[in-house]
Scaffold this active site. Structure first.
Site, short mmCIF file in Angstrom:
data_model
loop_
_atom_site.label_atom_id
_atom_site.label_comp_id
_atom_site.label_asym_id
_atom_site.label_seq_id
_atom_site.Cartn_x
_atom_site.Cartn_y
_atom_site.Cartn_z
N HIS A 69 4.72 4.91 21.75
CA HIS A 69 3.55 4.34 22.18
C HIS A 69 3.42 4.00 23.74
O HIS A 69 2.49 3.27 24.01
CB HIS A 69 2.87 3.03 21.39
CG HIS A 69 3.13 3.39 19.88
ND1 HIS A 69 2.91 4.54 19.34
CD2 HIS A 69 3.30 2.65 18.66
CE1 HIS A 69 2.92 4.67 18.01
NE2 HIS A 69 3.49 3.44 17.58
N GLU A 79 8.94 -2.32 8.52
CA GLU A 79 9.77 -1.78 9.46
C GLU A 79 11.14 -1.08 8.42
O GLU A 79 12.00 -2.09 8.18
CB GLU A 79 10.40 -2.61 10.41
CG GLU A 79 11.36 -1.89 11.49
CD GLU A 79 11.22 -0.59 11.89
OE1 GLU A 79 10.33 -0.26 12.68
OE2 GLU A 79 11.89 0.32 11.61
N CYS A 97 -1.89 1.64 8.51
CA CYS A 97 -0.67 1.07 7.67
C CYS A 97 -1.23 -0.54 7.68
O CYS A 97 -1.71 -1.43 8.96
CB CYS A 97 0.45 1.06 8.21
SG CYS A 97 0.60 0.34 9.95
N CYS A 147 2.84 8.26 1.87
CA CYS A 147 3.10 7.52 2.95
C CYS A 147 3.64 6.19 2.20
O CYS A 147 2.70 5.29 1.75
CB CYS A 147 1.90 7.24 3.90
SG CYS A 147 2.40 5.89 5.03
N GLU A 160 0.92 -1.05 0.12
CA GLU A 160 -0.12 -0.04 0.04
C GLU A 160 0.93 1.08 -0.05
O GLU A 160 1.85 1.39 0.66
CB GLU A 160 -0.96 0.19 1.16
CG GLU A 160 -1.80 -1.29 1.24
CD GLU A 160 -2.29 -1.26 2.93
OE1 GLU A 160 -2.09 -0.19 3.66
OE2 GLU A 160 -2.81 -2.40 3.14
N ASN A 167 -6.71 3.77 15.51
CA ASN A 167 -7.40 3.49 14.46
C ASN A 167 -7.95 2.08 14.53
O ASN A 167 -6.84 0.93 14.47
CB ASN A 167 -6.44 3.40 13.00
CG ASN A 167 -7.26 4.18 12.13
OD1 ASN A 167 -8.61 4.27 11.80
ND2 ASN A 167 -6.50 4.89 11.31
N CYS A 190 -1.09 -3.63 15.46
CA CYS A 190 -0.90 -3.10 14.30
C CYS A 190 -1.35 -4.26 13.15
O CYS A 190 -1.01 -5.24 13.20
CB CYS A 190 0.47 -2.93 13.89
SG CYS A 190 1.14 -2.42 12.42
N CYS A 201 5.40 -7.43 8.25
CA CYS A 201 6.13 -6.85 9.06
C CYS A 201 6.74 -8.09 10.13
O CYS A 201 5.58 -8.61 10.68
CB CYS A 201 5.92 -5.59 9.86
SG CYS A 201 6.93 -5.13 10.85
N CYS A 226 4.04 -5.75 16.51
CA CYS A 226 3.24 -4.94 17.61
C CYS A 226 1.66 -5.15 17.56
O CYS A 226 1.21 -5.54 16.52
CB CYS A 226 3.42 -3.36 17.09
SG CYS A 226 5.31 -2.90 16.97
N1 SAH Z 1 7.40 0.15 11.45
C1 SAH Z 1 7.65 1.41 11.47
C2 SAH Z 1 6.88 2.12 10.28
C3 SAH Z 1 5.53 1.71 10.16
S1 SAH Z 1 4.83 3.37 10.63
C4 SAH Z 1 7.06 1.89 12.67
O1 SAH Z 1 6.43 1.24 13.47
O2 SAH Z 1 7.26 3.11 13.08
C5 SAH Z 1 3.17 3.10 11.12
C6 SAH Z 1 2.85 4.12 12.05
O3 SAH Z 1 1.38 3.66 12.23
C7 SAH Z 1 3.48 3.62 13.34
O4 SAH Z 1 3.59 4.61 14.29
C8 SAH Z 1 2.45 2.54 13.95
O5 SAH Z 1 2.73 2.48 15.43
C9 SAH Z 1 1.07 3.32 13.75
N2 SAH Z 1 0.00 2.39 13.70
C10 SAH Z 1 0.14 0.92 13.50
N3 SAH Z 1 -1.23 0.67 13.69
C11 SAH Z 1 -2.06 1.59 13.78
C12 SAH Z 1 -3.61 1.85 14.33
N4 SAH Z 1 -4.23 0.71 14.32
N5 SAH Z 1 -3.92 2.94 14.45
C13 SAH Z 1 -2.97 4.01 14.44
N6 SAH Z 1 -1.74 3.99 14.33
C14 SAH Z 1 -1.23 2.81 13.92
FE1 SF4 Z 2 5.60 -3.55 12.00
FE2 SF4 Z 2 5.79 -0.70 12.48
FE3 SF4 Z 2 3.50 -2.28 12.77
FE4 SF4 Z 2 5.14 -2.55 14.39
S1 SF4 Z 2 3.77 -0.51 14.13
S2 SF4 Z 2 4.13 -4.07 13.38
S3 SF4 Z 2 6.99 -2.21 13.61
S4 SF4 Z 2 4.80 -1.81 10.96
#
Ligand code: SAH
Ligand code: SF4
Length: 363
Positions: free
Chosen positions: A230, A174, A347, A119, A98, A304, A133, A126, A130
């Site tokens: 976070h 990541e 994401c 973006c 995406e 989200n 996510c 990944c 987390c």
């Molecule tokens: N892996 C890297 C880059 C991805 S950034 C990282 O984690 O920083 C994606 C961003 O969206 C990150 O800050 C992640 O924590 C956030 N994110 C992931 N799932 C989300 C959700 N459901 N609602 C809001 N933000 C989210």
């Molecule tokens: Fe991967 Fe970033 Fe999502 Fe964590 S927040 S699972 S590092 S994409």
């Protein structure tokens, strides 16, 4: 390790590497400028070697074999011109990624008001898992190659007819875990012969890969750094981000300080607000302390919802309370009222909806 120059796709090459390849073919080095002009000049951006008219046909054929052009296929475009638009792309091996185009939205990662932010994804899936996510839910599939990162920008500009002037590496994956390919893509995006986007217009987001943060600090590129924090304490952060067990908060803060010092730059902490998980006032107070030491900015992001996950965003009132604890302590903090919630812009979400379950066949 990046792939050897030989056999690497065109959009994964720097000008020096292309010159190396031309040299091996006994060709003059000025050819590299001709090729890159066809590939990246805004009025050209050809998608096949055959279209590079001022190159001899035999050379086009040889280079085409060595350095294929692999522009992903656009599967769907959701959203409209004035809102967040999301592109679902299919890569040469069928994997889906995406890319999200976000129209002007002041006070996010700078202050330009006519900003069009893209973006960009850095991996398929990944590995960091987390808990909140969507990208990590199905695990890690593979790294994106440098050309797969660069082509997200080419495609977004082609489809929208607009010039992207801000890039955030906040899509799926990541970026720091795909460091070499990612950095190669950044240098192509940044180069005057490439996309020509200033490094200060790029922000990389990481869940906290300490050694790579230090490596990037030692690079001369003035790229911006955002940390997916976070959680301000190890207890909270480890509960939702397994990476924290490897690189606990104190180590992460040290690496951030190193980055800030080397680059003379303010970094950003991203902090998703999740109800009952990390939204306690005590966590806000600790977060303020962490940010103060580094003079970091904080972006609060109301969670989200992700299909299949139980997490929720806190009420607007508790979001505001969390924000005021930070602001009362002199921290530059904002709440990101995100665009694109309606089109699953967080994401990894769209891909999960469209991606086939095992056994499905994708047209
Ligand atoms: N892996 C890297 C880059 C991805 S950034 C990282 O984690 O920083 C994606 C961003 O969206 C990150 O800050 C992640 O924590 C956030 N994110 C992931 N799932 C989300 C959700 N459901 N609602 C809001 N933000 C989210
Ligand atoms: Fe991967 Fe970033 Fe999502 Fe964590 S927040 S699972 S590092 S994409």
């Amino acid at each position: 390790m990046t792939e050897p120059v030989i056999s690497r796709p065109l959009h994964a090459l720097t000008i020096e590497e292309l010159e190396e390849s031309l040299f091996a073919l006994g060709e003059p080095s000025y050819r590299s400028k001709q090729v890159l002009d066809w590939a990246y000049h805004r009025d050209k951006r050809v998608e096949e070697w055959g279209a590079m008219k001022n190159l001899p046909a035999s050379l086009r054929a040889k280079l085409g074999e060595l350095h294929p052009i692999r522009i992903p296929e656009v599967v769907t475009v959701s959203g409209s011109k004035d809102t967040t638009r999301k592109f679902l792309l299919r890569l040469h091996d069928g994997e889906l990624i995406e890319t999200v185009l976000i129209p002007a939205s002041p006070a996010l990662y700078g202050d330009e008001s006519d900003r069009r932010t893209l973006c960009v994804s850095s991996q398929v899936g990944c590995a960091y898992g987390c808990k909140f996510c969507a990208s990590g839910l199905d695990g890690w599939k593979r790294h994106l190659s440098a050309d797969e990162i660069v082509s997200q920008v080419l495609l977004a500009e082609k489809i929208s007819g607009e010039r992207i002037n801000n890039l955030v590496f906040m899509g799926m994956g990541e970026p720091m875990a795909n460091y070499n390919n990612w950095l190669q893509a950044v240098s192509i995006l940044n180069a005057p012969w490439g996309i020509g986007l200033g490094a200060r217009k790029m922000t990389v987001s990481t869940s906290g890969l300490v050694p790579r943060i230090r490596d990037l600090a030692d690079q001369s590129l003035q790229i911006r750094l955002a940390i997916s924090l976070h959680g301000a304490s190890d207890e909270v952060r480890s509960r939702i981000m397994p990476v924290n067990q490897k690189y606990p908060v104190a180590e992460l803060m040290d690496a951030c300080a190193y980055y800030s010092d080397r680059k003379k730059q303010m970094i950003t902490f991203e902090y998703i607000l999740i109800e009952g998980v990390n939204d306690d006032p005590s966590e806000a107070r600790l977060l303020a302390e962490r940010a103060k030491g580094l003079r970091a900015k904080i972006n609060l992001i109301p969670y989200n919802t992700v299909e299949g996950l139980v997490w929720k965003r806190p009420s607007e009132q508790s979001q505001e309370e969390f924000l005021s604890i930070l602001r009362n302590r002199g921290i530059a903090a904002t709440i990101r009222r995100e665009k694109g919630h309606d089109i699953d812009a967080a994401c990894g979400q769209l891909r999960r909806r469209i991606a086939p379950s095992p056994g499905d066949i994708l047209a």
